[in-house]
Design an enzyme around this catalytic site. Structure first.
Site, PDB file in Angstrom:
ATOM      1  N   ASN A 116      44.562  55.899  27.957  1.00  0.00           N
ATOM      2  CA  ASN A 116      44.573  55.737  29.411  1.00  0.00           C
ATOM      3  C   ASN A 116      44.859  54.299  29.801  1.00  0.00           C
ATOM      4  OD1 ASN A 116      42.250  54.332  31.108  1.00  0.00           O
ATOM      5  ND2 ASN A 116      41.341  54.974  29.147  1.00  0.00           N
ATOM      6  N   PHE A 120      41.126  50.673  36.721  1.00  0.00           N
ATOM      7  CA  PHE A 120      40.022  50.561  37.703  1.00  0.00           C
ATOM      8  C   PHE A 120      40.358  51.226  39.046  1.00  0.00           C
ATOM      9  CE2 PHE A 120      37.834  46.392  35.991  1.00  0.00           C
ATOM     10  CZ  PHE A 120      37.394  47.099  34.892  1.00  0.00           C
ATOM     11  N   SER A 184      37.769  46.030  29.845  1.00  0.00           N
ATOM     12  CA  SER A 184      38.797  47.018  30.185  1.00  0.00           C
ATOM     13  C   SER A 184      40.130  46.573  29.607  1.00  0.00           C
ATOM     14  CB  SER A 184      38.946  47.144  31.693  1.00  0.00           C
ATOM     15  OG  SER A 184      40.145  47.838  31.963  1.00  0.00           O
ATOM     16  N   ASN A 186      42.898  47.718  30.520  1.00  0.00           N
ATOM     17  CA  ASN A 186      43.961  48.065  31.467  1.00  0.00           C
ATOM     18  C   ASN A 186      44.005  47.218  32.711  1.00  0.00           C
ATOM     19  OD1 ASN A 186      44.654  50.380  29.908  1.00  0.00           O
ATOM     20  ND2 ASN A 186      42.734  51.262  30.635  1.00  0.00           N
ATOM     21  N   THR A 187      43.119  46.265  32.807  1.00  0.00           N
ATOM     22  CA  THR A 187      43.075  45.456  34.006  1.00  0.00           C
ATOM     23  C   THR A 187      43.399  44.045  33.577  1.00  0.00           C
ATOM     24  OG1 THR A 187      41.295  46.897  34.633  1.00  0.00           O
ATOM     25  CG2 THR A 187      41.657  45.013  36.034  1.00  0.00           C
ATOM     26  N   LYS A 226      29.515  45.327  28.425  1.00  0.00           N
ATOM     27  CA  LYS A 226      30.300  46.259  27.596  1.00  0.00           C
ATOM     28  C   LYS A 226      31.463  45.503  26.959  1.00  0.00           C
ATOM     29  CE  LYS A 226      32.462  50.832  27.750  1.00  0.00           C
ATOM     30  NZ  LYS A 226      32.608  52.038  28.576  1.00  0.00           N
ATOM     31  N   ASN A 255      34.135  49.636  24.247  1.00  0.00           N
ATOM     32  CA  ASN A 255      35.117  50.266  25.138  1.00  0.00           C
ATOM     33  C   ASN A 255      36.261  50.853  24.281  1.00  0.00           C
ATOM     34  OD1 ASN A 255      36.678  50.848  27.508  1.00  0.00           O
ATOM     35  ND2 ASN A 255      35.691  49.116  28.523  1.00  0.00           N
TER      36      ASN A 255
HETATM   37  C1  LIG Z   1      40.212  58.165  31.004  1.00  0.00           C
HETATM   38  C2  LIG Z   1      39.200  57.138  30.666  1.00  0.00           C
HETATM   39  C3  LIG Z   1      38.757  56.264  31.643  1.00  0.00           C
HETATM   40  C4  LIG Z   1      37.808  55.294  31.333  1.00  0.00           C
HETATM   41  N1  LIG Z   1      37.365  54.456  32.306  1.00  0.00           N
HETATM   42  C5  LIG Z   1      36.423  53.533  32.024  1.00  0.00           C
HETATM   43  C6  LIG Z   1      35.911  52.699  33.032  1.00  0.00           C
HETATM   44  O1  LIG Z   1      36.279  52.792  34.191  1.00  0.00           O
HETATM   45  N2  LIG Z   1      34.974  51.771  32.664  1.00  0.00           N
HETATM   46  C7  LIG Z   1      34.518  51.641  31.383  1.00  0.00           C
HETATM   47  O2  LIG Z   1      33.656  50.810  31.125  1.00  0.00           O
HETATM   48  N3  LIG Z   1      34.967  52.457  30.412  1.00  0.00           N
HETATM   49  C8  LIG Z   1      35.916  53.391  30.696  1.00  0.00           C
HETATM   50  N4  LIG Z   1      36.368  54.207  29.714  1.00  0.00           N
HETATM   51  C9  LIG Z   1      35.857  54.032  28.342  1.00  0.00           C
HETATM   52  C10 LIG Z   1      34.732  55.005  28.041  1.00  0.00           C
HETATM   53  O3  LIG Z   1      33.614  54.741  28.832  1.00  0.00           O
HETATM   54  C11 LIG Z   1      34.323  54.919  26.548  1.00  0.00           C
HETATM   55  O4  LIG Z   1      33.729  53.662  26.321  1.00  0.00           O
HETATM   56  C12 LIG Z   1      35.510  55.074  25.617  1.00  0.00           C
HETATM   57  O5  LIG Z   1      36.355  56.106  26.052  1.00  0.00           O
HETATM   58  C13 LIG Z   1      35.079  55.374  24.181  1.00  0.00           C
HETATM   59  O6  LIG Z   1      34.323  56.557  24.111  1.00  0.00           O
HETATM   60  P1  LIG Z   1      34.977  57.997  23.699  1.00  0.00           P
HETATM   61  O7  LIG Z   1      35.787  57.780  22.459  1.00  0.00           O
HETATM   62  O8  LIG Z   1      33.788  58.893  23.540  1.00  0.00           O
HETATM   63  O9  LIG Z   1      35.827  58.402  24.847  1.00  0.00           O
HETATM   64  C14 LIG Z   1      37.314  55.182  30.008  1.00  0.00           C
HETATM   65  C15 LIG Z   1      37.769  56.071  29.030  1.00  0.00           C
HETATM   66  C16 LIG Z   1      38.697  57.033  29.340  1.00  0.00           C
HETATM   67  C17 LIG Z   1      39.160  57.977  28.259  1.00  0.00           C
END
Ligand SMILES: Cc1cc2nc3c(=O)[nH]c(=O)nc-3n(C[C@H](O)[C@H](O)[C@H](O)COP(=O)(O)O)c2cc1C
Length: 343
Positions: A116, A120, A184, A186-187, A226, A255
């Site tokens: 992704n 934000f 993040s 992506n930001t 984080k 993250n």
């Molecule tokens: C689509 C998507 C959007 C996410 N948005 C955020 C976010 O806004 N803030 C954040 O701290 N982490 C964000 N994450 C990271 C997740 O909170 C998590 O830390 C990361 O996906 C690893 O866990 P997982 O492998 O179980 O998905 C996002 C992850 C995904 C897949």
């Protein structure tokens, strides 16, 4: 479980749709159902399984929802039905913003991964606050609510503290804990907040604000940070020195990663990689950080936790709580009760 039955039936159809559209579609449908039927049902309390304290917070179980799935806090009462002990919403920024251009969310289905680059996207803190206020689960204090905070795209890193400060003050009365998102992928440049030039000053400012607020309100709010799994060992050691010195309340490790080497079949789309290919990297990061961090600083593990074994290895490596996101997308809501049953 009704919702899970529904998920299994529509999953093949959903997985043919664009990933972000299908996410929005599912949560729109389920939240309508929740509004319609929720008032006839009791507000669920998270099942008590291996409950624990993280600092002053009582977690009824150790499975939490990671940030990003409910960015605007619109689905808290629905997500609470899945059994999570804690739900983290956000990332929320002071002003609403659209995020990056679409498409920006991709499935790598055969590797149980997501990529992704949402950037934000969220409705801004004031709207999110109103959404949270509508949640019965929050009002009745059934579980732990985390609010994950970020900075707006137009905010320079030198002004980052101002944005986090606005977020902290806005949600102070309602969040159980906060997460300062400095990872993040992506930001633009947010991850630079992890570097020596910014980190200590930022954490110090936030710590002072927290002390003032806690003295004023007597509610002992916790603030976690984080971090990214893309930090090398040297960086992690340097960051831990700052976290220890300023005695932070806790750390979320990790993250998503920008490194797609873990993918067997690269999809050629940049962004944060989550799910199974992240598991090893995230666990390694935890194993580096845990002994470097003061023992009293708790760690919440996130990153590729898709199986009971993955949960066990994070808890055995020193995490107090685990969070999931991508596992829920691939397995559906039953994943939480499955994990709780077998833990
Ligand atoms: C689509 C998507 C959007 C996410 N948005 C955020 C976010 O806004 N803030 C954040 O701290 N982490 C964000 N994450 C990271 C997740 O909170 C998590 O830390 C990361 O996906 C690893 O866990 P997982 O492998 O179980 O998905 C996002 C992850 C995904 C897949």
């Amino acid at each position: 479980m009704g919702v899970n039955f529904f998920f299994q039936i529509i999953k093949p159809f959903l997985f043919k749709l664009d990933a972000e559209k299908s996410h929005n579609f599912v949560f729109f449908c389920l939240s309508r159902l929740e509004i319609l039927l929720g008032k006839f049902l009791k507000t669920p309390s998270p099942p008590i399984v291996k409950s624990t304290y993280v600092r002053n917070l009582f977690f009824r179980n150790r499975i939490g929802l990671a940030a990003g799935l409910d960015k605007n806090g619109q689905y808290i009462d629905l997500l609470a039905r899945f059994g999570f002990g804690s739900i983290e919403i956000g990332t929320v920024t002071p002003e609403a913003q659209l995020g990056n251009e679409k498409p920006r969310l991709f499935r790598v289905e055969n590797e149980r991964a997501l990529v992704n680059r949402l950037g934000f996207n969220n409705d801004g803190m004031h709207q999110v606050y109103k959404n949270i206020k509508k949640s019965r689960w929050v009002r009745e204090k059934k579980g732990i609510l985390g609010v994950n905070l970020g900075i707006n795209k137009t905010t320079s890193l030198t002004n980052a503290y101002d944005d986090y400060r606005k977020g902290l003050l806005c949600f102070w009365d309602i969040a159980s804990y906060f997460v300062i998102n400095i990872s993040s992928p992506n930001t633009m440049q947010v991850r630079d907040l992890q570097t020596a030039g910014y980190l200590e000053q930022l954490v110090d400012n936030i710590r002072r604000l927290q002390k003032q607020q806690n003295e004023k309100t007597h509610n002992g709010r916790l603030i976690f940070y984080k971090i990214s799994p893309d930090n090398d060992q040297k960086n992690l050691a340097r960051m831990c020195l700052v976290f220890n010195k300023l005695d932070i309340d806790g750390l979320i490790v990790t993250n998503t990663t920008n490194d797609h080497e873990g993918l067997i079949n690269s999809i050629g789309e940049p962004g944060g990689l989550s799910g199974e290919p992240l598991e090893h990297r995230s666990l390694s990061c935890l194993k580096i950080v845990r002994p470097l961090l003061n023992e009293e600083i708790p760690i919440i593990a996130s990153g590729g936790i898709m199986s009971k074994e993955a949960i066990k290895s994070r808890l055995n490596s020193g995490a107090s709580i685990v969070q999931i996101y991508t596992g829920l997308i691939y397995e559906g809501p039953k994943i939480v009760f499955d994990f709780l049953r077998d833990s």
